[in-house]
Enzyme design. Structure first.
Site, short mmCIF file in Angstrom:
data_model
loop_
_atom_site.label_atom_id
_atom_site.label_comp_id
_atom_site.label_asym_id
_atom_site.label_seq_id
_atom_site.Cartn_x
_atom_site.Cartn_y
_atom_site.Cartn_z
CD GLU A 7 -2.59 -1.12 2.66
OE1 GLU A 7 -2.52 -0.14 3.43
OE2 GLU A 7 -3.24 -2.15 2.92
CB CYS A 33 2.26 7.00 3.73
SG CYS A 33 2.75 5.72 4.89
CB CYS A 41 6.95 -5.72 9.04
SG CYS A 41 8.08 -4.90 10.19
CB CYS A 65 4.78 -3.85 16.54
SG CYS A 65 6.42 -3.12 16.38
CB CYS A 114 1.90 -3.45 13.62
SG CYS A 114 2.20 -2.94 11.91
CB CYS A 174 -0.88 0.48 9.06
SG CYS A 174 -0.90 1.88 10.17
N1 SAH Z 1 8.51 0.13 10.96
C1 SAH Z 1 8.43 1.55 11.14
C2 SAH Z 1 7.48 2.27 10.20
C3 SAH Z 1 6.17 1.63 9.84
S1 SAH Z 1 4.79 1.75 10.90
C4 SAH Z 1 8.07 1.87 12.57
O1 SAH Z 1 7.83 0.96 13.34
O2 SAH Z 1 8.08 3.04 12.95
C5 SAH Z 1 4.36 3.45 11.05
C6 SAH Z 1 3.80 3.79 12.41
O3 SAH Z 1 2.49 3.19 12.61
C7 SAH Z 1 4.65 3.25 13.55
O4 SAH Z 1 4.75 4.21 14.56
C8 SAH Z 1 3.85 2.08 14.05
O5 SAH Z 1 4.16 1.71 15.35
C9 SAH Z 1 2.43 2.60 13.88
N2 SAH Z 1 1.37 1.59 13.91
C10 SAH Z 1 1.41 0.31 13.51
N3 SAH Z 1 0.22 -0.30 13.72
C11 SAH Z 1 -0.58 0.63 14.27
C12 SAH Z 1 -1.94 0.61 14.72
N4 SAH Z 1 -2.69 -0.48 14.67
N5 SAH Z 1 -2.43 1.76 15.23
C13 SAH Z 1 -1.67 2.89 15.30
N6 SAH Z 1 -0.41 2.95 14.89
C14 SAH Z 1 0.14 1.84 14.40
#
Ligand code: SAH
Length: 348
Positions: free
Chosen positions: A91, A104, A111, A115, A118, A335
């Site tokens: 995306e 973006c 990935c 996390c 995510c 995301c």
């Molecule tokens: N890998 C990188 C960039 C990609 S994610 C990172 O971790 O920063 C971009 C942002 O979205 C990151 O801050 C991530 O923690 C956040 N993110 C991921 N899933 C999310 C969710 N369900 N709700 C809110 N933020 C989220």
């Protein structure tokens, strides 16, 4: 086949030189690619015919196709799902702000950072995106904007994937898009978001590309952060903040911290106080993001009133903080959701 979007201007010049062409052709081709945004070598009309033929035989421009596109009726956010010949999809999102258009970009397909909140990490890491594939994501938005004579003014590496886990390609992408002979995106308008891979942060600080660094913090204690973000076990908060201090000293740029508020997990006022204590003395800005709902995860969003209370507590303690405005909530711009939906649909 040589991918033309996969080379910095200098690399393009060197490649053309290796084909027996004068070096200045590199700049010419680069300008065709990024200033004129032609879709084929045939359109590069100031190149000799023989060279155009040669390039048509040996090089490719676009490799992605648009699988689907969603446009928000609320704020004009456009979400593209792009697909490549090997079957992967990612995306990319165009967001329209009063101050300009931001895009973006995804740096990996999937990935491996794991996390807990995510969606991008659910199926693990499929493969890296090349710099050229990141460029193609940006061009999808820029081509849409060309119709109204607008331009992409800022870029965030915040799509799926961890850019510091694909460091060289991410940096090549940044070099290509900030080139004054091309898209000329100012480095102040480029933001890289990382889960907190400390060696990458240090390297970025040392290499002299003073882009904005965003760090996904999401928790004020190691215990809580390790539970949400496995990477914290390798690079705990103290080490991470030390790297952030170093980044600030080297670049003079304040750090942007992302903090996703998850109901009942990290959103108590006590967490705000711990966060303020942690960040004391580090020039920074905190972005609060009510967590996006991911069906597989079942984390709850922090209620609006609590978001405000958390924000006010941070401010009271002298922390620069804002709540991130949500874009395109009517098109599931959160995301990974378009990709997930598409994958869940049966093949036609
Ligand atoms: N890998 C990188 C960039 C990609 S994610 C990172 O971790 O920063 C971009 C942002 O979205 C990151 O801050 C991530 O923690 C956040 N993110 C991921 N899933 C999310 C969710 N369900 N709700 C809110 N933020 C989220």
């Amino acid at each position: 086949m040589q991918h033309l979007y996969d080379m910095r201007s200098s690399e393009l010049a060197a490649w053309l030189e290796s084909l027996g062409e004068p070096r200045y052709r590199g700049k010419q081709v680069f300008q065709w690619l990024y200033q004129r945004r032609v879709r084929s070598v045939a359109e590069m009309t100031n190149l000799p015919k023989a060279l155009r033929q040669r390039l048509a035989d040996q090089a490719v421009l676009a490799t992605a196709r648009e699988v689907t596109r969603q446009v928000s009726q609320v704020d004009g956010t456009v979400k593209f799902l792009l697909g490549w010949p090997d079957g992967v999809t990612v995306e990319t999102v165009l967001m329209r702000h009063d101050y300009g258009n931001s895009v973006c970009v995804s740096t990996q397909v999937g990935c491996k950072m794991g996390c807990a909140f995510c969606a991008s990490t659910l199926g693990g890491m499929i493969r890296q995106m090349t710099a050229g594939e990141m460029v193609e994501q940006l061009l999808a938005s820029q081509r849409l904007l060309d119709a109204t004579d607008e331009r992409v003014s800022s870029v965030v590496l915040m799509g799926s994937g961890e850019p510091m886990d694909n460091y060289d390609q991410a940096m090549k992408f940044i070099d290509i898009i900030r080139d004054p002979d091309g898209l000329n995106i100012g480095q102040r308008h480029i933001t890289l978001s990382t889960v907190g891979l400390v060696p990458g942060i240090v390297r970025l600080a040392d290499e002299g590309r003073p882009i904005t660094l965003a760090v996904s913090l999401h928790a004020p204690t190691d215990e809580l952060r390790s539970a949400l973000m496995p990477v914290n076990k390798a690079y705990p908060i103290a080490k991470l903040l030390e790297a952030c201090q170093y980044y600030y000293r080297k670049t003079g740029k304040r750090i942007s911290f992302e903090y996703a508020l998850i109901g009942g997990k990290n959103d108590a006022l006590e967490h705000a106080r711990q966060l303020a204590e942690l960040l004391r003395g580090l020039p920074c800005h905190v972005n609060l993001i009510p967590v996006n709902y991911v069906p597989e995860r079942n984390f709850q969003r922090t209620p609006k009133a609590q978001v405000q209370a958390f924000l006010q507590e941070l401010r009271r303690l002298g922390v620069n903080a804002t709540v991130r405005r949500e874009m395109g909530h009517d098109i599931a711009a959160a995301c990974g959701q378009l990709r997930a939906e598409h994958a869940a649909r049966p093949a036609p």
